[in-house]
Design a protein around this motif. Structure first.
Motif, PDB file in Angstrom:
ATOM      1  N   ARG A   1     -30.830  61.845  42.581  1.00 52.68           N
ATOM      2  CA  ARG A   1     -29.988  62.583  41.642  1.00 52.68           C
ATOM      3  C   ARG A   1     -28.520  62.254  41.916  1.00 52.68           C
ATOM      4  NH1 ARG A   1     -31.832  68.767  42.327  1.00 52.68           N
ATOM      5  NH2 ARG A   1     -30.156  68.624  43.821  1.00 52.68           N
ATOM      6  N   ILE A   2     -27.702  62.486  40.930  1.00 49.53           N
ATOM      7  CA  ILE A   2     -26.252  62.312  41.094  1.00 49.53           C
ATOM      8  C   ILE A   2     -25.702  63.697  41.449  1.00 49.53           C
ATOM      9  CG2 ILE A   2     -24.103  61.602  40.008  1.00 49.53           C
ATOM     10  CD1 ILE A   2     -25.849  59.903  38.067  1.00 49.53           C
ATOM     11  N   GLU A   3     -25.460  63.900  42.725  1.00 43.95           N
ATOM     12  CA  GLU A   3     -25.152  65.242  43.229  1.00 43.95           C
ATOM     13  C   GLU A   3     -23.892  65.861  42.624  1.00 43.95           C
ATOM     14  OE1 GLU A   3     -27.141  67.245  44.869  1.00 43.95           O
ATOM     15  OE2 GLU A   3     -28.633  65.649  44.948  1.00 43.95           O
ATOM     16  N   TRP A   4     -22.855  65.062  42.379  1.00 46.20           N
ATOM     17  CA  TRP A   4     -21.633  65.660  41.842  1.00 46.20           C
ATOM     18  C   TRP A   4     -21.859  66.194  40.424  1.00 46.20           C
ATOM     19  CZ3 TRP A   4     -19.128  64.167  37.441  1.00 46.20           C
ATOM     20  CH2 TRP A   4     -19.398  62.892  36.940  1.00 46.20           C
ATOM     21  N   MET A   5     -22.845  65.646  39.719  1.00 51.17           N
ATOM     22  CA  MET A   5     -23.179  66.163  38.393  1.00 51.17           C
ATOM     23  C   MET A   5     -24.047  67.409  38.492  1.00 51.17           C
ATOM     24  SD  MET A   5     -23.959  62.826  36.106  1.00 51.17           S
ATOM     25  CE  MET A   5     -22.652  61.851  35.421  1.00 51.17           C
ATOM     26  N   MET A   6     -24.776  67.534  39.554  1.00 50.65           N
ATOM     27  CA  MET A   6     -25.643  68.683  39.754  1.00 50.65           C
ATOM     28  C   MET A   6     -24.868  69.877  40.318  1.00 50.65           C
ATOM     29  SD  MET A   6     -28.577  67.577  38.739  1.00 50.65           S
ATOM     30  CE  MET A   6     -29.671  68.829  39.356  1.00 50.65           C
TER      31      MET A   6
ATOM     32  N   LEU B   1     -24.474  67.842  31.583  1.00 50.56           N
ATOM     33  CA  LEU B   1     -24.056  67.100  32.768  1.00 50.56           C
ATOM     34  C   LEU B   1     -25.126  67.198  33.856  1.00 50.56           C
ATOM     35  CD1 LEU B   1     -21.620  65.537  34.075  1.00 50.56           C
ATOM     36  CD2 LEU B   1     -20.932  67.755  35.012  1.00 50.56           C
ATOM     37  N   ARG B   2     -25.606  68.406  34.078  1.00 55.37           N
ATOM     38  CA  ARG B   2     -26.649  68.623  35.083  1.00 55.37           C
ATOM     39  C   ARG B   2     -27.937  67.893  34.693  1.00 55.37           C
ATOM     40  NH1 ARG B   2     -28.174  74.670  36.273  1.00 55.37           N
ATOM     41  NH2 ARG B   2     -29.240  74.413  34.296  1.00 55.37           N
ATOM     42  N   GLN B   3     -28.275  67.931  33.421  1.00 57.35           N
ATOM     43  CA  GLN B   3     -29.477  67.235  32.949  1.00 57.35           C
ATOM     44  C   GLN B   3     -29.382  65.742  33.241  1.00 57.35           C
ATOM     45  OE1 GLN B   3     -32.363  68.318  31.546  1.00 57.35           O
ATOM     46  NE2 GLN B   3     -33.105  66.235  31.397  1.00 57.35           N
ATOM     47  N   TYR B   4     -28.242  65.142  32.920  1.00 61.17           N
ATOM     48  CA  TYR B   4     -28.080  63.715  33.179  1.00 61.17           C
ATOM     49  C   TYR B   4     -28.147  63.430  34.678  1.00 61.17           C
ATOM     50  CZ  TYR B   4     -26.540  58.946  33.184  1.00 61.17           C
ATOM     51  OH  TYR B   4     -26.495  57.594  33.380  1.00 61.17           O
TER      52      TYR B   4
ATOM     53  N   PRO C   1     -21.971  71.500  39.728  1.00 65.39           N
ATOM     54  CA  PRO C   1     -21.469  72.627  38.923  1.00 65.39           C
ATOM     55  C   PRO C   1     -22.573  73.358  38.155  1.00 65.39           C
ATOM     56  CG  PRO C   1     -20.926  70.574  37.836  1.00 65.39           C
ATOM     57  CD  PRO C   1     -21.569  70.220  39.160  1.00 65.39           C
ATOM     58  N   GLY C   2     -23.833  73.043  38.453  1.00 64.66           N
ATOM     59  CA  GLY C   2     -24.943  73.662  37.731  1.00 64.66           C
ATOM     60  C   GLY C   2     -24.963  75.180  37.803  1.00 64.66           C
ATOM     61  N   PHE C   3     -24.544  75.755  38.955  1.00 61.67           N
ATOM     62  CA  PHE C   3     -24.534  77.210  39.074  1.00 61.67           C
ATOM     63  C   PHE C   3     -23.580  77.840  38.062  1.00 61.67           C
ATOM     64  CE2 PHE C   3     -20.877  76.137  41.580  1.00 61.67           C
ATOM     65  CZ  PHE C   3     -20.017  77.213  41.435  1.00 61.67           C
ATOM     66  N   LEU C   4     -22.534  77.091  37.681  1.00 57.21           N
ATOM     67  CA  LEU C   4     -21.585  77.605  36.688  1.00 57.21           C
ATOM     68  C   LEU C   4     -22.238  77.770  35.318  1.00 57.21           C
ATOM     69  CD1 LEU C   4     -18.339  75.606  37.512  1.00 57.21           C
ATOM     70  CD2 LEU C   4     -18.752  78.053  37.850  1.00 57.21           C
ATOM     71  N   HIS C   5     -23.238  76.953  35.037  1.00 58.27           N
ATOM     72  CA  HIS C   5     -23.944  77.063  33.757  1.00 58.27           C
ATOM     73  C   HIS C   5     -24.493  78.475  33.590  1.00 58.27           C
ATOM     74  CE1 HIS C   5     -26.227  75.704  30.263  1.00 58.27           C
ATOM     75  NE2 HIS C   5     -27.315  76.254  30.790  1.00 58.27           N
ATOM     76  N   SER C   6     -25.137  78.986  34.621  1.00 57.05           N
ATOM     77  CA  SER C   6     -25.697  80.342  34.556  1.00 57.05           C
ATOM     78  C   SER C   6     -24.604  81.399  34.512  1.00 57.05           C
ATOM     79  CB  SER C   6     -26.596  80.609  35.762  1.00 57.05           C
ATOM     80  OG  SER C   6     -27.715  79.778  35.724  1.00 57.05           O
ATOM     81  N   TRP C   7     -23.676  81.312  35.455  1.00 63.85           N
ATOM     82  CA  TRP C   7     -22.646  82.344  35.541  1.00 63.85           C
ATOM     83  C   TRP C   7     -21.777  82.394  34.281  1.00 63.85           C
ATOM     84  CZ3 TRP C   7     -22.871  86.234  38.709  1.00 63.85           C
ATOM     85  CH2 TRP C   7     -23.601  86.094  39.878  1.00 63.85           C
TER      86      TRP C   7
END
Length: 190
Positions: free
Chosen positions: A133-138, A109-112, A140-146
């Motif tokens: 960038r599409i901010e709403w897709m970016m 999602l973040r990549q797209y 939740p990116g912090f959740l990817h790491s956590w």
């Protein structure tokens, strides 16, 4: 069903060849993914980090494809698999599966949303786009790491429980079931 065919499928005593292939292949891929993440965290701007981190997205995509295939195979073998040891084991495995799906999905999602192209193995999966960038897709990116680190903790717990079950008297040797040992049963280690 022939002996070779029956070895492919799960039985109440052990996992079949296909289930074991998925399990151990995904274990190796997850180990690689955690190595890439650790190198990105601890070895930033080094040749090791550059090499490992460069594989993170492609290997993550491979992982999610294997998770889906493994899930479908598990559904096909439902009712024939070795029984779970407890409701907690069921919840733990469910959490592992969910994290193995959610973590890479958030990454995709973040990549797209970034607008950058993504062409794993030369396949144009996401062509990329011009503009912001599409901010709403970016977001939740912090959740990817956590959630990725939570997945690592869950994997470590999964491995620890395997060894706990091997050592506890009267517990089932769950490792033997995943190694294909046809003699699996109550632990032979006391």
């Amino acid at each position: 069903m022939s002996e070779n065919q029956s070895q492919l499928h799960d039985t109440p005593a052990r996992y079949g060849t296909v289930s074991r292939f998925f399990h151990w292949t995904m274990a190796a891929i997850l180990a690689w993914q955690f190595a890439t993440a650790l190198s990105h965290l601890l070895l930033e701007d080094t040749a090791i980090e550059s090499f490992l981190w460069g594989t993170h997205k492609v290997v993550g995509l491979l992982l999610i494809v294997l998770v889906v295939l493994r899930g479908l195979w598990s559904l096909r073998n439902r009712g024939h698999r070795p029984p779970s040891l407890s409701p907690m084991a069921n919840l733990g495995h469910l959490a592992l599966y969910l994290l193995m799906i959610v973590v890479p999905l958030i990454g995709l999602l973040r990549q797209y949303g970034s607008g950058r192209a993504f062409e794993p193995f030369g396949i144009p999966l996401m062509p990329g786009f011009e503009g912001d960038r599409i901010e709403w897709m970016m977001a939740p990116g912090f959740l990817h790491s956590w959630l990725g680190w939570l997945l690592l903790a869950m994997v470590v717990g999964h491995i620890a429980m395997v060894f706990i079950h091997r050592r506890r008297p009267r517990d089932e040797d769950v490792l033997a079931r995943m190694l294909g040992d046809r003699q699996s049963g109550p632990s032979r280690v006391s």
